[in-house]
Enzyme design. Sequence first.
Site, mmCIF file in Angstrom:
data_model
loop_
_atom_site.group_PDB
_atom_site.id
_atom_site.type_symbol
_atom_site.label_atom_id
_atom_site.label_comp_id
_atom_site.label_asym_id
_atom_site.label_seq_id
_atom_site.Cartn_x
_atom_site.Cartn_y
_atom_site.Cartn_z
ATOM 1 N N HIS A 129 -2.447 -1.304 0.897
ATOM 2 C CA HIS A 129 -3.022 -0.121 0.875
ATOM 3 C C HIS A 129 -3.402 0.445 2.489
ATOM 4 O O HIS A 129 -4.512 -0.150 2.754
ATOM 5 C CB HIS A 129 -4.128 -0.119 -0.004
ATOM 6 C CG HIS A 129 -4.458 1.099 -0.989
ATOM 7 N ND1 HIS A 129 -4.243 1.407 -2.147
ATOM 8 C CD2 HIS A 129 -5.114 2.340 -0.380
ATOM 9 C CE1 HIS A 129 -4.599 2.449 -2.716
ATOM 10 N NE2 HIS A 129 -5.236 3.019 -1.675
ATOM 11 N N GLU A 163 0.381 3.927 -10.148
ATOM 12 C CA GLU A 163 -0.144 4.940 -9.061
ATOM 13 C C GLU A 163 1.192 5.369 -8.474
ATOM 14 O O GLU A 163 1.989 5.934 -8.695
ATOM 15 C CB GLU A 163 -1.214 4.562 -8.404
ATOM 16 C CG GLU A 163 -2.068 5.755 -7.712
ATOM 17 C CD GLU A 163 -3.472 5.405 -7.476
ATOM 18 O OE1 GLU A 163 -3.978 6.248 -6.960
ATOM 19 O OE2 GLU A 163 -4.125 4.602 -7.815
ATOM 20 N N ASP A 223 -4.578 9.103 2.450
ATOM 21 C CA ASP A 223 -4.348 8.029 3.249
ATOM 22 C C ASP A 223 -3.203 8.253 4.339
ATOM 23 O O ASP A 223 -3.401 7.487 5.367
ATOM 24 C CB ASP A 223 -3.625 6.984 2.084
ATOM 25 C CG ASP A 223 -4.518 6.803 0.829
ATOM 26 O OD1 ASP A 223 -4.861 7.853 0.410
ATOM 27 O OD2 ASP A 223 -4.645 5.482 0.538
ATOM 28 N N GLU A 234 -7.102 -2.465 -0.050
ATOM 29 C CA GLU A 234 -7.609 -1.157 -0.248
ATOM 30 C C GLU A 234 -9.002 -1.089 -0.151
ATOM 31 O O GLU A 234 -9.824 -0.150 0.404
ATOM 32 C CB GLU A 234 -7.121 -0.699 -1.698
ATOM 33 C CG GLU A 234 -7.996 0.519 -2.361
ATOM 34 C CD GLU A 234 -7.753 0.902 -3.692
ATOM 35 O OE1 GLU A 234 -7.737 2.161 -4.007
ATOM 36 O OE2 GLU A 234 -7.298 0.110 -4.599
#
Length: 910
Positions: A784, A488, A495, A763
């Site tokens: 993340h 990714e 974000d 995340e």
Amino acid sequence: MRKLITLIIALLFSAACFAQVKVERLLTEDLVDPISIDALSPRFSWLLNGGDRRGVMQTAYEIRIGIDPLVKTNKHLVWGSKKVLSDQSSYIDYKGEPLISGHRYTWQVRVWDNTGKASEWSAPAYFKMGMLTVADWKAQWITPGFVEDSIMRPSPIFRKGFSLTKKIQSATAYITAHGLYEAEINGRRVGDAYLTPGWTSYNKRLQYQAYDVTALLKTGENAVGATLGSGWYRGGVGYNPKPNLYGKDIALLFQLEVTYTDGTKAEIISDGSWKSSTGPVRFAEIYNGAIIDNRIQQPGWAAAGFNDKDWSGVKVQNFTKSTLIATINEPVRKHETFKPVKIFTTPKGEKVIDFGQNLVGWVQMKVIGKAGDKVTLSHAEVIDKAGNFYIDNLRSAKSQDTYILKGGGEEVFEPQFTWQGFRYIKVEGYDGDLKEENFTAIALYSDMKPMGTFTCSSPLINQLQHNIQWGQKGNFLDVPTDCPQRDERLGWTGDAQVFSRTASYNMNVHNFFTKWLKDVAADQYPDGRIPHVIPDVLGKGGAGNGGSTGWADVATIIPWNMYLAYGDKRILENQYSSMRAWVNYMQQQSRNDLWNTGNHFGDWLFYSVNDDTDGSSAITNKYLIAQCFYAYSTQLLINAAAVLGKMDDVNYYTTLLAKIKGAYLKEYVTPNGLISSDTQTAYVLALQFDMLPENLRQQAAARLANNIRRYNNHLSTGFLGTPYICHVLSRFGYADAAYRLLLQDTYPSWLYPVKMGATTIWERWDGIKTDGTFETPTMNSYNHYAYGAIGDWMYRVVAGIDTKTDGPGYKNIIIKPTIGGNLDYAYADYETNYGKISSHWKLDAGKVLLDVEIPANTTATIYIPTYAGTTLTESGKPIAAEPGIKMAAPETGYVVVNVGSGVYHFSAGR
């Protein structure tokens, strides 16, 4: 004698009080002595050093700029501002003669302070203009002259020998590529940047870099070489990684401009005379890693005298140069290094190294072996419950570097044109025991200057702050990526927007976001939608891409946050059309001012319960969220319009905002103030964005507090509710509840991952579950940064450092600490355009001690935590007796004072 001593002391005190202000830290476009500026009207900034004096303010400035070396008479200046009555010391627009491509200019500034005294002229600073027109580029695009391997795509190498006939005074190389490049001159690396030219919306904006290469050249024979990698340009990027998103070619553009000491010049450019071949980089892809074969090295290939008769030629291409832009954001560079903290063998028999920190970059390896020996390094973030190497969460990304030895002694390997997110590596094919001294992990991220520090009496919170900072380092790699390890690594807009204000406290992200926001505008669709990721490699304009609430609002939220953090009005000017287009898109999608259409991510990764039988899953209606962000973006557009003097827009969108909020109340709120989605996120957004009338706000805050108690003081928010929840609680009198959330250490909470050993932000709240198993591997990153947005509250509320909206960029400062959570102290320091701000509070034997530092050329309102009947002093003296401290109207729990610059020591207690 006593009178003489008294007189001497008085004179010394007077000299200290009226010592000259010094002008320091001169910046051009926020850069120190840049060598490639393409802004036709660059901006200048400086910092005042007032020494130990309090209340130092600038009242006027004078700038002088000349072609280097500076001629100190106005007759030869390209701009002499004369004396300008102003306290502005950041982002002063150039207003002189037109600046010329390739010319270097010297500038100086002096200021007058509020005693009427002028400073000395500052030390000279420099800037050099870059390529201002397409005609300035004499170089030609070149591609390999051989037929490329279309499967492995080994990195092509290019070279050119040339002669310089005279003594060299200066030399600048301008380089860019389709793909990534690393250049050498006479066998020495050009610059210390990596992954150049960086990632932009290549078809619209392609950066070039400029390098001072004077020290790499010599009179006589020289050579230049460049290695290219596929990178983002033609490498596989995105879901089911798709190659050739911007083009199938790989190409170099190189222009070297040399000035001799006699004033004459020489140019060496990429053209048809160059040669091409391949070298040891046999494969390099962002997600999958690199294969480097040292047997295919061509020693000396980038040095003078190398025999390239067996090399292929090159092909000259007519690729556009109209999209070329100078680089203003910080390059990606190497930073911290880590040695192994543990070397072990897993239950499966794998040799694994633990570096103790989840980081982004790569591992440098030293190895001795035979020709053809192959060593493979695989990368992972975590070890599974059984103690084995775990890579399932990487999805299709191999994240693997393979090195093939040439033999004959120690060899040192690093990958090229790729990077990994990892804490652990698995080593295969290494002959002998793994030794600590042979492996070094190197962190790689955009070279943003550290700006803020936060520490407190809670070790867990300090580790959380560490994790927030490392989440930012790992994911601010030229673009703000969502994660650095799996297939990714994209510039997800949601974000970035939730974290942007926190990011500005940790590091200087002014130029980083200025660059990226221009790509937001460049990739915005004609109807006003913002793609989910920037640069847009997912949708390419497709109807299913973009326009998700809370993600697309990046168009309004980050420009406003950057304006608040840095006071740079040009960011709003540059982004205003994009901001308005996004708001207009939402308006067009609405019916009766209610936006209840489209596809939205909603409160992404909110708390949910499998087999939910009692409604514990915190589901917030996506269209309710959309209406809140519709209002918020409209408000930010109004704010920007007011700053820019666009009063017609202020009036139009103010009327629209009232309609948006009215539609929200009608659709989602009962007369008694119950919101239809009875979740933390619903109340947080309603209160944060002022969706409710004044008479319903306090009861909504009470409902929020009750909801949190219902979850036993746990978060149930996702990506969109989490950044604001503590702000809302402290704003409406529930700071104690905010502290309980911050200090909660069981799932779901900020500290649960910390207690599970996290060194970055996860995340998911439960990336590793309480039983040691993992969340679904298809979406489970351990680096993340989005939930790290709590850092903003820690700086702005716990430590209390903030800026007033009418004095952005910390020109007018707020210091308002909030004591609570059983913390004994909290210290924050923050470097602004004006200098360092400090807010250090401590509880000591029943007293509140507050140490504050305010930089020169700013003012501050300080809220001193205290209670009725408190004895209040500053530097041991009654506060009322201190000159320069002005009492203001008190607030509940605070004594309020207004001050100028200086260091202050407040004590409140009986």
